[in-house]
Design an enzyme around this catalytic site. Structure first.
Site, mmCIF file in Angstrom:
data_model
loop_
_atom_site.group_PDB
_atom_site.id
_atom_site.type_symbol
_atom_site.label_atom_id
_atom_site.label_comp_id
_atom_site.label_asym_id
_atom_site.label_seq_id
_atom_site.Cartn_x
_atom_site.Cartn_y
_atom_site.Cartn_z
ATOM 1 N N PHE A 81 0.863 -1.191 0.000
ATOM 2 C CA PHE A 81 0.000 0.000 0.000
ATOM 3 C C PHE A 81 0.893 1.233 0.000
ATOM 4 C CE2 PHE A 81 0.428 0.679 4.635
ATOM 5 C CZ PHE A 81 0.832 -0.582 5.020
ATOM 6 N N HIS A 82 0.579 2.134 -0.906
ATOM 7 C CA HIS A 82 1.411 3.330 -1.037
ATOM 8 C C HIS A 82 0.616 4.515 -1.561
ATOM 9 C CE1 HIS A 82 1.058 2.164 -5.195
ATOM 10 N NE2 HIS A 82 1.579 3.311 -5.566
ATOM 11 N N ARG A 83 -0.630 4.271 -1.997
ATOM 12 C CA ARG A 83 -1.406 5.305 -2.664
ATOM 13 C C ARG A 83 -1.751 6.437 -1.701
ATOM 14 N NH1 ARG A 83 -3.225 5.121 -7.696
ATOM 15 N NH2 ARG A 83 -2.413 3.071 -8.170
#
Ligand code: UDP
Length: 356
Positions: free
Chosen positions: A205-207
């Protein structure tokens, strides 16, 4: 014919590598500009080395700035390169600030733009990526669509009336996954080196819409912590995400590893039981390697994966993600279906360009 390729973020390096190979086969000269958007040595350098991507001819070194400042500096730099290189066509990939800057710089100088991954929509204008996609598509002359749904999106927005060509090419990510996936067992020992035992879940997860919202970030971390009690959860973690988690004092129990090279990622995908992610690329890679996916977002650009039951959307909140994980972990769909062109997208793109 002379192509100027603008790349700047990890997924773009990968996609451009596939197309570069085909351009070379077709004797089409290409100049590569790295905007510098992803500057972390762990990411970009590994990728250039591993992928045998020719080193960029230019590096603009633009990074760590606000959206406006970043896009502005890229525009300025790309404009100068267009003046000196005089390309016939500027090629841009995906939906980053580098994509938009490349497209805008080119169209203002009357150079045609080709957009790889055209027509994708989340219909969520709060995502910076959505703004970048819509504007890039609108000024592009050649729209290379990865899926039938992306063609439909463009037609619904009236692109049939604009001065552009819409071409369904398939998705270059599948070309890449097939090509490197065949080599990854030799090149990566990540599963044995890190002693990762099956079954495990692979999560990323990086958004920004998730990481910059404390409630969503906490929800994701808590869900992954909980799943980790039942099945190991392995998370290659982006340094920016890790920093945010630390600064918010959120405790992580799952297994964090530094961002991995692409061959390692292929092996993690082959070995895992399920993927949980907010990445666009990883949703498809899960499918390419026959794994179900929980997408920790409200919407996806890759709607065909959801329609066929390979992917389940989960609002980034603990209970919703847990329910989705429970639903997907035992699902065994038939992955034998051609949704993305079966690895021929970059070949189609190069042949199209050759015919111009
Ligand atoms: N990726 C990788 N190592 C990592 C994280 C991602 O090789 O540690 C790859 C992943 O397999 C996919 C691409 O990078 O091909 C996706 O990148 P990211 O999640 O940053 O972007 P998105 O797909 O959301 O645009």
């Amino acid at each position: 014919m002379k192509i100027l390729t603008i790349i700047g973020a990890r997924p773009q390096f990968i996609k451009a590598a596939a197309v570069s190979r085909q351009l070379k086969t077709n004797n089409i000269p290409e100049i590569i500009v790295h905007t510098g958007q992803h500057f972390d040595d762990n990411m970009s350098k590994i990728f250039f080395d591993e992928m045998d991507i020719p080193l960029p001819n230019y590096n603009l070194n633009v990074h760590s700035l606000s959206h406006g400042a970043m896009t502005g500096r890229m525009l300025e730099g790309i404009e100068q390169i267009i003046i000196s290189e005089k390309p016939t066509l500027v090629m841009v990939y995906g939906d980053t600030n580098s994509t938009l800057a490349g497209a805008l710089a080119a169209v203002k100088m009357h150079v045609s733009v080709a957009h790889v991954e055209a027509g994708l929509r989340s219909f969520n204008l709060e995502m910076p990526e959505e703004v970048n996609r819509i504007l890039t598509d609108r000024v592009s002359s050649h729209l290379f669509c990865p899926t039938q749904a992306s063609v439909q999106n463009l037609l619904a927005e009236g692109f049939g009336n604009f001065n552009c060509r819409i071409e369904i090419t398939g998705d270059v990510m599948q070309d890449v996954a097939l090509y490197y996936g065949a080599k990854s067992a030799e090149r990566s020992k990540i599963l044995s080196n890190l002693k990762i035992n099956s079954p495990f879940a692979l999560a990323t997860f990086h958004r920004q819409e998730n990481t910059d919202d404390p409630a969503k970030l906490k929800g994701i971390v808590e869900a992954l912590n909980e799943i980790h009690r039942k099945m190991e959860v392995v998370v290659p973690i982006h340094p920016r995400t890790e920093g945010l988690i630390k600064s918010m004092g959120i405790i992580t129990d799952f297994r964090k590893i530094p961002p991995v090279g692409y061959f390692d990622m292929m092996e993690l995908l082959k070995g895992c039981s399920l993927v949980l992610t907010d990445s666009g690329g990883l949703q498809k890679e899960a499918f390419f390697f026959g794994k179900c996916c929980v997408t920790m977002r409200q919407e996806t650009e890759w709607v065909e994966l959801v329609e066929h039951g390979f992917n389940l959307l989960a609002y980034p909140e603990k209970e919703t993600i847990l329910r989705a994980w429970e639903q997907m972990i035992n699902r065994k769909p038939n992955f034998n279906i051609d949704l993305y062109g079966n690895g021929k997208a970059s070949e189609r793109i190069a042949k199209y360009i050759k015919s111009l």
